[in-house]
Design an enzyme around this catalytic site. Structure first.
Site, short mmCIF file in Angstrom:
data_model
loop_
_atom_site.label_atom_id
_atom_site.label_comp_id
_atom_site.label_asym_id
_atom_site.label_seq_id
_atom_site.Cartn_x
_atom_site.Cartn_y
_atom_site.Cartn_z
N SER A 21 -4.56 -0.84 -1.27
CA SER A 21 -4.28 -2.12 -0.64
C SER A 21 -3.72 -3.09 -1.68
O SER A 21 -3.25 -2.64 -2.73
CB SER A 21 -5.57 -2.67 0.01
OG SER A 21 -5.28 -3.77 0.83
N ASN A 22 -3.75 -4.38 -1.43
CA ASN A 22 -3.23 -5.35 -2.39
C ASN A 22 -4.07 -6.62 -2.34
O ASN A 22 -5.04 -6.70 -1.57
CB ASN A 22 -1.76 -5.64 -2.09
CG ASN A 22 -1.59 -6.20 -0.71
OD1 ASN A 22 -2.08 -7.28 -0.41
ND2 ASN A 22 -0.91 -5.46 0.17
N ARG A 23 -3.72 -7.63 -3.10
CA ARG A 23 -4.58 -8.79 -3.32
C ARG A 23 -4.38 -9.91 -2.30
O ARG A 23 -4.84 -11.03 -2.53
CB ARG A 23 -4.39 -9.32 -4.73
CG ARG A 23 -4.97 -8.39 -5.77
CD ARG A 23 -4.67 -8.87 -7.17
NE ARG A 23 -5.07 -10.26 -7.36
CZ ARG A 23 -4.81 -10.96 -8.47
NH1 ARG A 23 -4.16 -10.39 -9.45
NH2 ARG A 23 -5.20 -12.21 -8.56
N SER A 24 -3.71 -9.67 -1.21
CA SER A 24 -3.52 -10.74 -0.23
C SER A 24 -4.85 -11.13 0.41
O SER A 24 -5.61 -10.28 0.87
CB SER A 24 -2.56 -10.27 0.87
OG SER A 24 -2.56 -11.20 1.94
N ALA A 88 1.18 -9.10 3.52
CA ALA A 88 1.53 -8.35 2.31
C ALA A 88 1.37 -6.86 2.66
O ALA A 88 0.31 -6.26 2.47
CB ALA A 88 0.60 -8.74 1.17
#
Ligand code: C5P
Length: 215
Positions: A21-24, A88
């Protein structure tokens, strides 16, 4: 207006207990959804997993993966007047996600990734969307150049750029600093709370939508 907003990260499963996943945090997209609803618009929020409460008075479609988000947007976009893609989305997903937990073995492992669909990039070209189209560009360098490239490539009316390398703004923060990139000009919006910026963005997008209808 009927407005579709995508928000949050996507989660791309590796196995039943792990994901990429990502930091959104989803804060910008949720603040925009709330601001559109407060301005009297009908909002559909398509969101990946976040810790945020869904703002009151909006329709909510929860999704996990980029493919689920692509499918949900494809189902609803045709009846929207405007769409803002603040999610994101993970650009790649693991090529396979076994049903059982991957056990450790050896000193290294390689994960094959395959490209996810570009949801914003498909809005005009695959989903034939004719309403007002707005995307985000989170960049660490050459913000204006990259944002303008996206504006053209993804056939948007506006790209909202933010420099995610600046401390204290952007990802996970309540604050942001924006660069609005339109086909014929750009405008910098100084650092402010995402909540305040959202009301400004709603006004910008209302004007774009009115112009589009009139043309
Ligand atoms: O190309 P890039 O990912 O930087 O573009 C960012 C914009 O495109 C954002 O508005 C984001 O929500 C959208 N996007 C998307 N689907 C993807 C990747 C990005 O909708 N797979």
């Amino acid at each position: 207006m009927k407005v579709l907003i995508t928000a949050g990260p996507t989660r791309e499963p590796l196995d039943p207990v792990r994901y990429l996943s990502n930091r959104s945090s989803g804060k910008m997209g949720y603040a925009l959804a709330a601001a559109f609803a407060e301005a009297g618009h009908h909002v559909l929020l398509v969101s990946g997993p976040t810790d945020l409460d869904v703002p009151p008075g909006i329709d909510f479609v929860p999704v996990e993966t980029a493919l689920e988000m692509f499918e949900a947007v494809g189902r609803h976009l045709f009846r929207m007047d405007a769409a803002v893609f603040a999610a994101a989305v993970a650009d790649y997903r693991p090529a396979s996600a076994p049903d059982q937990k991957i056990k450790k073995s050896g000193e290294s492992m390689t994960i094959e990734l395959i490209r996810n669909p570009d949801i914003l990039g498909s809005a005009r070209s695959k989903m034939n969307f004719t309403g007002t189209l707005v995307g985000f560009a989170a960049e660490t360098e050459n913000l204006e150049e990259h944002a303008r490239g996206k504006l053209v490539r993804k056939q948007c009316d506006l790209i909202i750029g933010n420099d995610v390398s600046k401390p204290g703004i952007g990802f996970e923060s309540d604050r942001n600093e924006l660069l609005l990139v339109y086909p014929n000009h750009s405008e910098a919006i100084p650092e402010d709370e995402k909540h305040h910026l959202s009301h400004r963005l709603v006004r910008e997008i209302e004007v774009l939508a009115a112009t589009r209808k009139g043309s």
